[in-house]
Design an enzyme around this catalytic site. Structure first.
Site, mmCIF file in Angstrom:
data_model
loop_
_atom_site.group_PDB
_atom_site.id
_atom_site.type_symbol
_atom_site.label_atom_id
_atom_site.label_comp_id
_atom_site.label_asym_id
_atom_site.label_seq_id
_atom_site.Cartn_x
_atom_site.Cartn_y
_atom_site.Cartn_z
ATOM 1 N N VAL A 149 0.864 -1.183 0.000
ATOM 2 C CA VAL A 149 0.000 0.000 0.000
ATOM 3 C C VAL A 149 0.901 1.234 0.000
ATOM 4 O O VAL A 149 1.818 1.307 0.817
ATOM 5 C CB VAL A 149 -0.853 0.071 1.301
ATOM 6 C CG1 VAL A 149 -1.827 1.244 1.252
ATOM 7 C CG2 VAL A 149 -1.584 -1.225 1.568
ATOM 8 N N HIS A 150 0.704 2.163 -0.918
ATOM 9 C CA HIS A 150 1.447 3.419 -0.808
ATOM 10 C C HIS A 150 0.758 4.586 -1.499
ATOM 11 O O HIS A 150 1.192 5.722 -1.386
ATOM 12 C CB HIS A 150 2.862 3.280 -1.394
ATOM 13 C CG HIS A 150 2.894 3.295 -2.890
ATOM 14 N ND1 HIS A 150 2.625 2.186 -3.645
ATOM 15 C CD2 HIS A 150 3.135 4.304 -3.781
ATOM 16 C CE1 HIS A 150 2.726 2.505 -4.931
ATOM 17 N NE2 HIS A 150 3.017 3.774 -5.043
ATOM 18 N N ARG A 151 -0.338 4.321 -2.203
ATOM 19 C CA ARG A 151 -0.975 5.365 -3.013
ATOM 20 C C ARG A 151 -1.497 6.471 -2.090
ATOM 21 O O ARG A 151 -2.113 6.191 -1.055
ATOM 22 C CB ARG A 151 -2.104 4.683 -3.784
ATOM 23 C CG ARG A 151 -2.696 5.355 -4.962
ATOM 24 C CD ARG A 151 -1.799 5.601 -6.130
ATOM 25 N NE ARG A 151 -1.146 4.443 -6.676
ATOM 26 C CZ ARG A 151 0.018 4.498 -7.353
ATOM 27 N NH1 ARG A 151 0.625 5.644 -7.549
ATOM 28 N NH2 ARG A 151 0.554 3.410 -7.825
ATOM 29 N N ASP A 157 -2.096 -1.415 -4.138
ATOM 30 C CA ASP A 157 -2.558 -0.251 -4.887
ATOM 31 C C ASP A 157 -1.463 0.232 -5.833
ATOM 32 O O ASP A 157 -1.547 1.314 -6.395
ATOM 33 C CB ASP A 157 -3.023 0.883 -3.951
ATOM 34 C CG ASP A 157 -1.943 1.335 -2.993
ATOM 35 O OD1 ASP A 157 -0.764 0.946 -3.161
ATOM 36 O OD2 ASP A 157 -2.281 2.101 -2.058
#
Ligand code: UD1
Ligand code: UDP
Length: 367
Positions: free
Chosen positions: A210-212, A288
């Site tokens: 997850v990093h968006r 993501d």
């Protein structure tokens, strides 16, 4: 031909690795290298495991210029990059500037070069989410509109560009990430110790990233995602989460954690060889990330994408990728769907693993 390559963020190192190794090959058979590549690292990513590890593992030439821009707001970061890239371009006087993907480093390179009337070539042109709230969408659209050569990975990307009136200089190349995946997957299977290090075995874990911005900067979405990971991990297999530093910070700032004793394993971001080894052996991937969605497809592993839309629509059409809202129940429903999907793999969708060659041949011909 003298080319300045602008990179700065994790996925760009991986993409550039494949093109760099092609660029140094002399296509004219004259013996000496025909191309000179000057690598500029903006410094957007700077932690060892977000930057240097990729140069080491993928044998990318050391940057000739390191701009050291670091983190900041979009405007500050992009503005500083433009000014510093302009200085480099004044000194180096390249024939062409090569940019990758859709980060702030991409846009800064494209703006600095185009204002100096230096042709811009964009690798991964034509991708669209049609969501202008994504910083990456702004970066892509603007970069494509000032590029002279547009290297599109897919037919969808060509159609997107045509819709915006861009047809000149567009070349369908396939995807350089497929090149990288095919090139390094055997090495990863031999060299990577990550499964042993984490005490997991092939086919007995789920993998998640997850990093968006839309997920990390919204505590409600972030909490939903991590509580869904807990729910998924109750199905007998651990969820392994190599954490992007942005996500680690946001979890801490918002006091979001996984329950003690839960089967969700938060680990540091890993290098590329460890990552593709983790992907290739996972039961299912939840992400993501743009790159990870595609790599899940390359590895024939079902994927859940924690977004409302994706640029990589082919993976959804193939029954390999499931978009989901980020509340716990929606993610868990997507997990159940993805767990029993049957993927229609079409190996040609992203090319044949020779995108970098097509790119370098087109660059050489165009100049
Ligand atoms: C950037 C790209 C995104 C890409 C991603 C790849 C933009 C607008 N976004 O997002 O398209 O998918 O890279 O990973 O360019 N940080 C560190 N150490 C680092 C790098 C970042 O601690 O080495 C932390 C900093 O707190 C920083 C935050 O992560 O503020 C976000 O970094 P930034 O480069 O702004 O955006 P990414 O989320 O990494
Ligand atoms: N990646 C990696 N280590 C990690 C997470 C991702 O090497 O801990 C690799 C992944 O295999 C893919 C690329 O980074 O090749 C994707 O980059 P990222 O998810 O940061 O950005 P995006 O593709 O969304 O722009």
């Amino acid at each position: 031909m003298k080319i300045v390559t602008i990179i700065g963020a994790r996925p760009q190192f991986i993409k550039a690795a494949m093109v760099s190794r092609e660029l140094v090959k002399c296509k004219k058979g004259a013996g000496a290298p025909c191309n000179q590549e000057i690598v500029v690292h903006t410094g957007q990513h700077y932690d060892y495991n977000m930057s240097k590890v990729f140069f080491e593992e993928l044998a990318i030439p050391e940057p000739d210029h390191h701009l050291g821009v670091g983190s900041g707001s979009h405007g500050h970061m992009t503005g500083q990059m433009i000014a510093k890239i302009e200085d480099v371009l004044f000194d180096e006087k390249p024939d062409l500037v090569l940019v990758y993907g859709d980060t702030n480093s991409t846009l800064a390179g494209a703006i600095a070069a185009s204002k100096l009337h230096i042709p811009v070539a964009h690798v991964e042109a034509g991708l669209r989410s049609f969501n202008r709230r994504m910083p990456e969408e702004i970066n892509r659209v603007l970069t494509d509109h000032v590029s002279k050569l547009l290297f599109a990975p897919t037919g969808t990307a060509i159609t997107n560009l045509a819709r915006e009136g861009i047809t000149d200089g567009v070349i369908q190349t396939g995807d350089v990430m497929l090149d990288a995946f095919m090139h390094f997957k055997t090495k990863a299977a031999i060299d990577s110790q990550i499964l042993d290090t984490l005490g997991i075995t092939a086919g007995s874990y789920y993998l998640a990233t997850v990093h968006r911005q839309e997920n990390t900067d919204d505590p409600h979405r972030l909490a939903g995602i991590f509580s869904a990971f807990e729910e998924i991990s109750n199905n007998g297999h651990p969820v392994i989460v190599p954490l992007h530093p942005r996500t680690r910070k946001s979890l801490q700032q918002n006091d979001i954690s996984v329950a003690q004793g839960s089967n969700v394993r938060l680990v540091e971001a890993v290098g590329y060889l460890d990552m593709i080894q983790l992907e290739a052996n996972a039961t299912l991937i939840c992400t993501d990330s743009g790159g990870v969605q595609k790599e899940a497809y390359f590895a024939n592993v079902p994927c859940i994408t924690l977004r409302d839309e994706t640029e990589w629509v082919e993976t959804v059409d193939a029954g390999a990728n499931f978009l989901t809202d980020t509340d716990k129940q929606s993610i868990f429903n997507a997990f159940k769907q993805a767990s029993c999907t049957s993927i229609k793999l079409d190996p040609a969708l992203y090319g044949n693993g020779h995108a970098a060659e097509i790119i370098v041949d087109s660059l050489t011909e165009s100049l």
